[in-house]
Motif scaffolding. Structure first.
Motif, PDB file in Angstrom:
ATOM      1  N   UNK A  89       0.838  -1.200   0.000  1.00  0.00           N
ATOM      2  CA  UNK A  89       0.000   0.000   0.000  1.00  0.00           C
ATOM      3  C   UNK A  89       0.876   1.254   0.000  1.00  0.00           C
ATOM      4  N   UNK A  90       1.949   1.239   0.779  1.00  0.00           N
ATOM      5  CA  UNK A  90       2.859   2.382   0.799  1.00  0.00           C
ATOM      6  C   UNK A  90       3.540   2.576  -0.558  1.00  0.00           C
ATOM      7  N   UNK A  91       3.906   1.471  -1.195  1.00  0.00           N
ATOM      8  CA  UNK A  91       4.523   1.562  -2.526  1.00  0.00           C
ATOM      9  C   UNK A  91       3.540   2.165  -3.529  1.00  0.00           C
ATOM     10  N   UNK A  92       2.291   1.722  -3.473  1.00  0.00           N
ATOM     11  CA  UNK A  92       1.277   2.294  -4.360  1.00  0.00           C
ATOM     12  C   UNK A  92       1.105   3.786  -4.109  1.00  0.00           C
ATOM     13  N   UNK A  93       1.064   4.179  -2.847  1.00  0.00           N
ATOM     14  CA  UNK A  93       0.938   5.600  -2.505  1.00  0.00           C
ATOM     15  C   UNK A  93       2.126   6.397  -3.029  1.00  0.00           C
ATOM     16  N   UNK A  94       3.316   5.838  -2.888  1.00  0.00           N
ATOM     17  CA  UNK A  94       4.513   6.520  -3.385  1.00  0.00           C
ATOM     18  C   UNK A  94       4.435   6.688  -4.909  1.00  0.00           C
ATOM     19  N   UNK A  95       3.992   5.646  -5.603  1.00  0.00           N
ATOM     20  CA  UNK A  95       3.857   5.728  -7.060  1.00  0.00           C
ATOM     21  C   UNK A  95       2.864   6.813  -7.451  1.00  0.00           C
ATOM     22  N   UNK A  96       1.744   6.872  -6.750  1.00  0.00           N
ATOM     23  CA  UNK A  96       0.731   7.897  -7.044  1.00  0.00           C
ATOM     24  C   UNK A  96       1.292   9.282  -6.736  1.00  0.00           C
ATOM     25  N   UNK A  97       1.907   9.440  -5.567  1.00  0.00           N
ATOM     26  CA  UNK A  97       2.439  10.746  -5.158  1.00  0.00           C
ATOM     27  C   UNK A  97       3.512  11.265  -6.109  1.00  0.00           C
ATOM     28  N   UNK A  98       4.335  10.365  -6.638  1.00  0.00           N
ATOM     29  CA  UNK A  98       5.459  10.802  -7.474  1.00  0.00           C
ATOM     30  C   UNK A  98       5.024  11.248  -8.873  1.00  0.00           C
ATOM     31  N   UNK A  99       3.821  10.916  -9.307  1.00  0.00           N
ATOM     32  CA  UNK A  99       3.343  11.281 -10.646  1.00  0.00           C
ATOM     33  C   UNK A  99       1.831  11.474 -10.596  1.00  0.00           C
ATOM     34  N   UNK A 100       1.371  12.361  -9.703  1.00  0.00           N
ATOM     35  CA  UNK A 100      -0.041  12.451  -9.376  1.00  0.00           C
ATOM     36  C   UNK A 100      -0.883  13.255 -10.362  1.00  0.00           C
ATOM     37  N   UNK A 101      -2.013  12.654 -10.675  1.00  0.00           N
ATOM     38  CA  UNK A 101      -3.070  13.343 -11.386  1.00  0.00           C
ATOM     39  C   UNK A 101      -4.298  13.292 -10.500  1.00  0.00           C
ATOM     40  N   UNK A 102      -5.204  14.231 -10.691  1.00  0.00           N
ATOM     41  CA  UNK A 102      -6.436  14.232  -9.901  1.00  0.00           C
ATOM     42  C   UNK A 102      -7.627  14.267 -10.846  1.00  0.00           C
ATOM     43  N   UNK A 103      -8.737  13.734 -10.373  1.00  0.00           N
ATOM     44  CA  UNK A 103      -9.949  13.711 -11.186  1.00  0.00           C
ATOM     45  C   UNK A 103     -11.150  13.533 -10.266  1.00  0.00           C
ATOM     46  N   UNK A 104     -12.322  13.736 -10.836  1.00  0.00           N
ATOM     47  CA  UNK A 104     -13.560  13.418 -10.143  1.00  0.00           C
ATOM     48  C   UNK A 104     -14.058  12.113 -10.738  1.00  0.00           C
ATOM     49  N   UNK A 105     -14.347  11.158  -9.864  1.00  0.00           N
ATOM     50  CA  UNK A 105     -14.775   9.833 -10.312  1.00  0.00           C
ATOM     51  C   UNK A 105     -16.191   9.553  -9.844  1.00  0.00           C
ATOM     52  N   UNK A 106     -16.848   8.697 -10.590  1.00  0.00           N
ATOM     53  CA  UNK A 106     -18.167   8.223 -10.187  1.00  0.00           C
ATOM     54  C   UNK A 106     -18.008   6.801  -9.678  1.00  0.00           C
ATOM     55  N   UNK A 107     -18.619   6.522  -8.535  1.00  0.00           N
ATOM     56  CA  UNK A 107     -18.565   5.178  -7.960  1.00  0.00           C
ATOM     57  C   UNK A 107     -19.612   4.330  -8.686  1.00  0.00           C
ATOM     58  N   UNK A 108     -19.149   3.307  -9.396  1.00  0.00           N
ATOM     59  CA  UNK A 108     -20.037   2.434 -10.166  1.00  0.00           C
ATOM     60  C   UNK A 108     -20.620   1.319  -9.304  1.00  0.00           C
ATOM     61  N   UNK A 109     -19.823   0.806  -8.396  1.00  0.00           N
ATOM     62  CA  UNK A 109     -20.295  -0.182  -7.424  1.00  0.00           C
ATOM     63  C   UNK A 109     -19.449  -0.002  -6.168  1.00  0.00           C
ATOM     64  N   UNK A 110     -20.083  -0.229  -5.028  1.00  0.00           N
ATOM     65  CA  UNK A 110     -19.390   0.018  -3.763  1.00  0.00           C
ATOM     66  C   UNK A 110     -19.425  -1.215  -2.884  1.00  0.00           C
ATOM     67  N   UNK A 111     -18.283  -1.510  -2.300  1.00  0.00           N
ATOM     68  CA  UNK A 111     -18.168  -2.620  -1.363  1.00  0.00           C
ATOM     69  C   UNK A 111     -17.108  -2.276  -0.338  1.00  0.00           C
ATOM     70  N   UNK A 112     -17.037  -3.067   0.712  1.00  0.00           N
ATOM     71  CA  UNK A 112     -16.050  -2.762   1.749  1.00  0.00           C
ATOM     72  C   UNK A 112     -14.638  -3.136   1.311  1.00  0.00           C
ATOM     73  N   UNK A 113     -14.508  -4.100   0.388  1.00  0.00           N
ATOM     74  CA  UNK A 113     -13.188  -4.513  -0.066  1.00  0.00           C
ATOM     75  C   UNK A 113     -12.842  -4.014  -1.468  1.00  0.00           C
ATOM     76  N   UNK A 114     -13.858  -3.760  -2.290  1.00  0.00           N
ATOM     77  CA  UNK A 114     -13.607  -3.305  -3.652  1.00  0.00           C
ATOM     78  C   UNK A 114     -14.744  -2.399  -4.099  1.00  0.00           C
ATOM     79  N   UNK A 115     -14.381  -1.270  -4.649  1.00  0.00           N
ATOM     80  CA  UNK A 115     -15.358  -0.366  -5.237  1.00  0.00           C
ATOM     81  C   UNK A 115     -14.872   0.017  -6.631  1.00  0.00           C
TER      82      UNK A 115
END
Length: 142
Positions: free
Chosen positions: A28-54
């Motif tokens: 999870x930290x590696x994923x966060x580092x990857x996102x932080x090092x080359x970050x883009x932002x957007x507004x997303x629509x939640x298509x399906x929601x669950x506690x483990x996967x959305x």
């Protein structure tokens, strides 16, 4: 002999589960580092929601719509149809997280798994200890 083997198996399983929990947090930290090092932002629509996967869908500035196959990271408390701010790695738009959430969210669940694992393993090891006391000592070789 069987008790000693059972002890080794219990310890191996407990160590394995603990290692996997630590690897989960490090990933999870590696994923966060990857996102932080080359970050883009957007507004997303939640298509399906669950506690483990959305599942979410969002459009990047180049006009491409992305629907990450593995969903969004840290998906708790989302509802279908909700519009949320997300952060993604521009080099890999399928790596996306809910804005304001990071790997710290994974520490408590992973830590809980580790604690529960060792409580159960400790109980089993104490239970097996009573068997090892009951086992006769092997006779010395002459």
């Amino acid at each position: 002999m069987a008790v000693a083997r059972a002890r080794r198996v219990i310890l191996a399983v407990a160590i394995g589960i603990s290692a996997l929990s630590v690897i989960l947090v490090l990933g999870a930290w590696r994923n966060d580092h990857t996102i932080r090092s080359d970050m883009g932002t957007a507004t997303a629509e939640v298509l399906s929601a669950g506690s483990l996967r959305s599942a979410v869908s969002f459009v990047t500035p180049d006009g491409v719509t992305h629907n990450p196959e593995l969903g969004v990271l840290y998906p708790t408390d989302l509802t279908t149809g909700q519009r949320i701010a997300v952060e993604y790695a521009r080099s890999d738009p399928d790596l996306v997280r809910v804005t304001g959430r990071d790997a710290r969210i994974a520490i408590v669940p992973a830590g809980s798994v580790i604690v529960a694992t060792w409580v159960i393993a400790g109980g089993l090891l104490l239970y097996l200890r009573s068997f090892s006391r009951a086992e006769p000592e092997p006779a010395p070789l002459a």
